[in-house]
Design an enzyme around this catalytic site. Structure first.
Site, mmCIF file in Angstrom:
data_model
loop_
_atom_site.group_PDB
_atom_site.id
_atom_site.type_symbol
_atom_site.label_atom_id
_atom_site.label_comp_id
_atom_site.label_asym_id
_atom_site.label_seq_id
_atom_site.Cartn_x
_atom_site.Cartn_y
_atom_site.Cartn_z
ATOM 1 N N GLN A 181 0.856 -1.179 0.000
ATOM 2 C CA GLN A 181 0.000 0.000 0.000
ATOM 3 C C GLN A 181 0.895 1.233 0.000
ATOM 4 O O GLN A 181 1.990 1.213 0.561
ATOM 5 C CB GLN A 181 -0.941 0.011 1.215
ATOM 6 C CG GLN A 181 -2.059 -1.028 1.107
ATOM 7 C CD GLN A 181 -2.970 -1.031 2.317
ATOM 8 O OE1 GLN A 181 -2.558 -1.445 3.390
ATOM 9 N NE2 GLN A 181 -4.197 -0.571 2.141
ATOM 10 N N SER A 182 0.429 2.328 -0.593
ATOM 11 C CA SER A 182 1.310 3.445 -0.933
ATOM 12 C C SER A 182 1.686 4.304 0.264
ATOM 13 O O SER A 182 2.813 4.788 0.351
ATOM 14 C CB SER A 182 0.654 4.320 -2.010
ATOM 15 O OG SER A 182 0.447 3.564 -3.184
ATOM 16 N N THR A 183 0.783 4.536 1.207
ATOM 17 C CA THR A 183 1.039 5.454 2.321
ATOM 18 C C THR A 183 0.678 4.789 3.639
ATOM 19 O O THR A 183 -0.076 3.812 3.674
ATOM 20 C CB THR A 183 0.215 6.750 2.168
ATOM 21 O OG1 THR A 183 -1.181 6.434 2.206
ATOM 22 C CG2 THR A 183 0.545 7.428 0.831
ATOM 23 N N GLN A 232 -3.018 4.767 4.330
ATOM 24 C CA GLN A 232 -3.717 3.624 3.749
ATOM 25 C C GLN A 232 -3.488 2.363 4.571
ATOM 26 O O GLN A 232 -4.387 1.530 4.716
ATOM 27 C CB GLN A 232 -3.253 3.411 2.309
ATOM 28 C CG GLN A 232 -3.615 4.531 1.358
ATOM 29 C CD GLN A 232 -3.078 4.298 -0.036
ATOM 30 O OE1 GLN A 232 -2.406 3.301 -0.293
ATOM 31 N NE2 GLN A 232 -3.351 5.229 -0.947
ATOM 32 N N GLY A 236 3.230 0.912 2.998
ATOM 33 C CA GLY A 236 3.509 2.313 3.248
ATOM 34 C C GLY A 236 4.550 2.908 2.324
ATOM 35 O O GLY A 236 5.015 4.017 2.562
#
Length: 696
Positions: free
Chosen positions: A20-22, A25, A59
C-alpha cells in the site's frame, strides 16, 4: 486460465506481494490489506508447494522514487528460478512505473514464472499475455499520473483561495468555518507571543532559546502521527524557536509551498529528497492579511533580516549581527582592500585582548592574510564616536535600560503563572478521576492516586518558583529615575560602567552603524575607519597604530654596549637576532648579520661563545621548552609570569633558564596547566604530524 498452471509451476513456490502506498492507507484501508493477504490462501488452495508473503513495502509508493526492499526481494527470488507464480491483487500493487513493471515481466518470462491476479493467470512467455501485461502496466502508470494531476490541480485551486487545510503550528488552529484563527488557549498564545517579543528584545534566536531554558518555561509542541494530533508541553528546543520565528503564518499570512522536493538519480533510479526550503519568490501562494496574526508583516520582515545577519558563516560579504563576546564591532568591520567581512580572533591568555583580522582568500593555499588590527583601542574610538552621535538621546536610552530588566523578570513570572494555572487544572482533573474510581479496584486507584500526587508536586514546584521570582523583584533596590536622568547626561560614564553588558552595547552600535570600512594608511601609520551610519551619513575615525614586540625607542642601546654585555653568552647568530630586535643598526644603517657581528666582536676583542667551556648550569628557552614538552610560546609565557625561573641579560636578548629550575614543583604545575589547556586528541595530532610518513 487455470490450465496454464502446470505441475512444474506447482512444484515451485508462490509469492504473494502486498503493498500500500502510504501509512494512512496502511492504517485506514484495512479491507485492501485483507484482500491482498487472502491471496496466500488462494495460492495454497491451487496447490503450490509453498507460499511466501512479501509485505515489506507497506507504506511505500510504487512510483519508482522510493526504495522498495520488498520488490527487490521479489525480483531476486524470481531470478533464482524457484518461483512458479507471483500473486498480486492488481498490476498497480506490483509497480506504478514502467521500468520496474517491464523489468519484472522480462524476468518472469526468462524464469517461466506466472503472474496471477483476480482477473486471471498470465504467462509472460506468450505474446498475447505479454501484450496484455504490458497494457496493464502502462495503464497503471498513466492512472497514477492522472490521479496525481487531478489531486494537485484541485489542491492548488484551494490554495490560491487560501482555503486548503494543512497542519498548523502551535498557536493557530482551523475554525469550523474553514478559516485560520488564534488558538483559544491563552496559555499557548502567550507562549508564542513571548518568543516573538523576546527575539525583538534580545536580537538572537539562540539567546531566546537560552533565556527560555534558564527561566524554565515550557513551550507547546504538536505531536502528530497518522491518527493522533495533540498538544504537549515540552522544554524549549532551538529548532522550535527557529520554526516560530521563520513561519509567516504567525504574521497573518497564508503561505503554502515553502518546502519542496528535489529529485536525484541514485544508482540509476530517481529518488525524491524532501525538506528543500524554497526562496520566497518560489512559494506557491503568499496571501497577506489572511487571518489574525501575532505580529505584523513589517515585524516579520525585520525578524527575517535580523536572522539573516545572525547566520554567521553563510555569506562572507554580508553584515553580521552582534553575537556576544568581548569584541564590540563584531559583524560590522569590512576590509577596505578585498571587501570581505573581517573576523574576530580572541587571545587565549591575553585577557580582554582581541583582534580584527581579514583572512583574505583563505580558500586558496598560499593566498595569505589581508589586513588586521588590535581591537581594544579600535573599540574605544568607535564607541566614543557613537556616544557623540547619540548624546542627545541619552535620557531615553537610560530609562529604557532601567525598564528592560523589570520587563524581563515580569515575563518570567507571567509565564510561570500560566504554567501554574494549567497545573492546577491538571491536579483538579486528576482528583476528580480518583474520586470516581471504585476503591475496591486498587490497581487502578493506586495509579490514579500517583498521578494526583505528581500533579500536586508540580503545583508546589511552580508556586515556589513564582514566589522566588517575586521575592527577587521585591529585594531588588528601587530604580531612582532621577539619578538615572542625571547619569544619562554623562553617557560615557554609563557606557564604561563595569555592569554594562557587552551584548547590549553591540545591539546599540548595530542600531546606529550600518558597517565600518577599515583601511591602513602606511604613510601616517594610522588605521582609517569610515563609519557608514544607518541614516546615510559617513564619518572618518583615525587610530594610531602601535608596533608590537619592538624595543622601546627611548631606550635603544648602542651596538657596542650590547655586544660587550652579551658576547660570550650566545653564538654570533643569536647575537645578530638580538641586536636587530633591539633596533640597533650598524654604522652604515644596515641590519646585523652573523658575519657583521663576528667582525665587530673581533675588533672589540670580545670572547667567542664556547659551548664546551660553559658550566652547563643554564640552557636556552627553546631547549627548556623541548625538555618540558611544551611549545616555545608557552615557555616564554611561563618565564614572563615568573613561574619558570629565567633571566635576560638585556631586554630583547634570549632567555637563560637554570637547568635545576626545570624540576621545581611550581614549574611542573605550570607545565601541567599548559598541557591541560590543549584540545582533545592533541597527542594523536602531534603523532600524526611528526611520526607518520608523508602520504600515510
Amino acid at each position: 486460465m487455470t490450465t496454464r498452471i502446470t505441475p512444474e509451476h506447482l512444484s515451485r513456490a508462490a509469492i504473494v506481494y502486498v503493498r500500500q502506498s502510504t501509512m494512512a492507507q496502511v492504517t485506514g484501508n484495512l479491507e485492501s490489506q485483507r484482500r491482498q493477504y487472502d491471496l496466500a490462501a488462494a495460492a495454497t488452495a491451487t496447490g503450490f508447494a509453498s507460499v511466501t508473503v512479501i509485505d515489506e513495502d507497506l507504506g511505500r509508493s510504487g512510483s519508482g522514487s522510493m526504495e522498495r526492499p520488498g520488490f527487490e526481494k521479489l525480483v531476486g527470488l524470481v531470478c533464482t528460478g524457484d518461483i512458479g507464480a507471483v500473486y498480486c491483487i492488481e498490476a498497480s500493487r506490483l509497480a506504478r512505473n514502467g521500468r520496474d513493471w517491464h523489468h519484472l515481466i522480462d524476468l518472469c518470462a526468462l524464469a517461466g514464472t506466472l503472474v496471477i491476479d483476480p482477473d486471471g493467470t498470465y504467462d509472460p512467455r506468450l505474446i498475447n499475455d505479454r501484450l496484455l501485461l504490458g497494457l496493464k502496466g502502462t495503464m497503471s502508470e498513466y492512472e497514477l499520473s492522472l490521479i496525481r494531476q487531478r489531486g494537485l490541480a484541485a489542491r492548488d485551486a484551494k490554495v490560491r483561495r487560501g482555503e486548503y487545510r494543512f497542519a498548523l503550528p502551535p498557536g493557530l488552529c482551523w475554525s469550523e468555518a474553514g478559516s485560520i484563527e488564534l488558538d483559544p488557549d491563552e496559555h499557548v498564545q502567550e507562549a508564542v507571543r513571548l518568543v516573538l517579543a523576546k527575539f525583538r528584545e534580545l536580537g538572537s534566536a539562540r539567546q531566546v532559546f537560552l533565556w527560555l531554558r534558564i527561566a524554565g518555561i515550557k513551550m507547546p509542541v504538536m505531536r502528530r502521527n497518522v491518527d493522533v494530533c495533540k498538544m504537549e508541553w515540552k522544554p524549549p528546543a532551538y529548532h522550535g524557536v527557529m520554526q516560530i520565528l521563520h513561519n509567516p503564518l504567525y504574521a497573518g499570512a497564508y503561505a503554502f509551498g515553502r518546502v519542496g522536493q528535489r529529485t536525484k538519480v541514485v544508482d540509476g533510479r530517481s529518488r525524491k529528497i524532501s525538506g528543500y526550503k524554497k526562496p520566497r519568490e518560489e512559494w506557491s501562494t503568499l496571501i497577506h492579511d489572511h487571518h489574525p496574526g501575532y505580529i505584523s508583516w513589517q515585524d516579520f520582515e525585520e525578524n527575517q533580516r535580523l536572522l539573516l545577519e545572525n547566520a554567521h558563516m553563510k555569506k562572507n560579504c554580508d553584515r553580521k549581527s552582534g553575537r556576544g563576546g568581548r569584541a564590540l564591532l563584531t559583524g560590522l568591520m569590512r576590509c577596505g582592500r578585498c571587501g570581505r567581512m573581517m573576523r574576530v580572533f580572541y587571545g587565549m591568555a591575553k585577557g580582554n585582548a582581541h583582534r580584527y583580522q581579514c583572512r583574505g582568500d583563505d580558500g586558496h593555499v598560499g593566498a595569505g592574510l589581508c589586513i588586521g588590527i588590535g581591537g581594544v583601542r579600535v573599540d574605544k574610538a568607535i564607541a566614543m564616536a557613537c556616544l557623540d552621535a547619540v548624546s542627545d538621546r541619552a535620557v531615553e536610552a537610560a530609562i529604557f535600560a532601567s525598564d528592560q530588566v523589570v520587563r524581563s523578570t515580569n515575563d518570567i513570572i507571567a509565564a510561570n503563572e500560566r504554567d501554574l494555572e494549567g497545573a492546577r487544572y491538571e491536579a483538579s482533573l486528576a482528583a476528580r478521576r480518583y474520586e470516581l474510581v471504585d476503591p475496591a479496584k486498587r490497581h487502578v486507584a493506586r495509579e490514579l492516586e500517583a498521578r494526583w500526587n505528581a500533579a500536586l508536586e508540580r503545583i508546589l514546584e511552580l508556586e515556589k518558583r513564582v514566589e522566588e521570582k517575586r521575592a527577587a523583584v521585591a529585594a531588588r533596590p528601587k530604580i531612582d529615575r532621577a539619578l538615572l536622568l542625571q547619569l544619562a547626561q554623562d553617557l560615557p560614564a554609563v557606557w564604561n560602567a563595569p555592569s554594562a553588558d557587552t551584548r547590549t552595547k553591540q545591539r546599540l552600535i548595530h542600531a546606529l552603524v550600518k558597517e565600518i570600512t577599515f583601511e591602513l594608511d602606511d604613510q601616517t601609520r594610522e588605521a582609517v575607519f569610515l563609519i557608514h551610519w544607518v541614516g546615510g551619513r559617513h564619518s572618518e575615525v583615525r587610530v594610531a597604530r602601535v608596533k608590537t614586540g619592538r624595543y622601546p625607542k627611548d631606550n635603544i642601546p648602542t651596538a657596542v654596549e650590547a655586544l660587550r654585555r652579551l658576547a660570550g653568552h650566545w653564538p654570533d647568530r643569536e647575537l645578530a637576532v638580538s641586536l636587530n630586535r633591539m633596533l640597533c643598526k650598524t654604522s652604515d644603517g644596515e641590519t646585523w648579520t652573523t658575519v657583521r657581528v663576528r667582525d665587530m666582536r673581533e675588533r672589540l676583542g670580545l670572547p667567542e661563545y664556547d659551548a664546551i667551556k660553559s658550566d652547563g648550569k643554564y640552557m636556552s628557552l627553546a631547549k627548556a621548552a623541548e625538555h618540558l614538552g611544551i611549545c616555545l610560546g608557552s615557555a616564554r609565557t611561563l618565564a614572563e609570569k615568573g613561574i619558570l625561573p629565567g633571566k635576560q641579560i638585556m631586554k630583547g636578548s634570549p632567555w637563560l633558564v637554570p637547568v635545576e629550575a626545570l624540576s621545581l614543583e611550581t614549574v611542573q604545575i605550570g607545565v601541567q596547566q599548559v598541557i591541560d589547556r590543549r584540545p582533545k586528541h592533541y597527542e594523536d595530532y602531534q603523532y600524526d604530524k611528526v611520526v607518520r610518513l608523508p602520504g600515510i
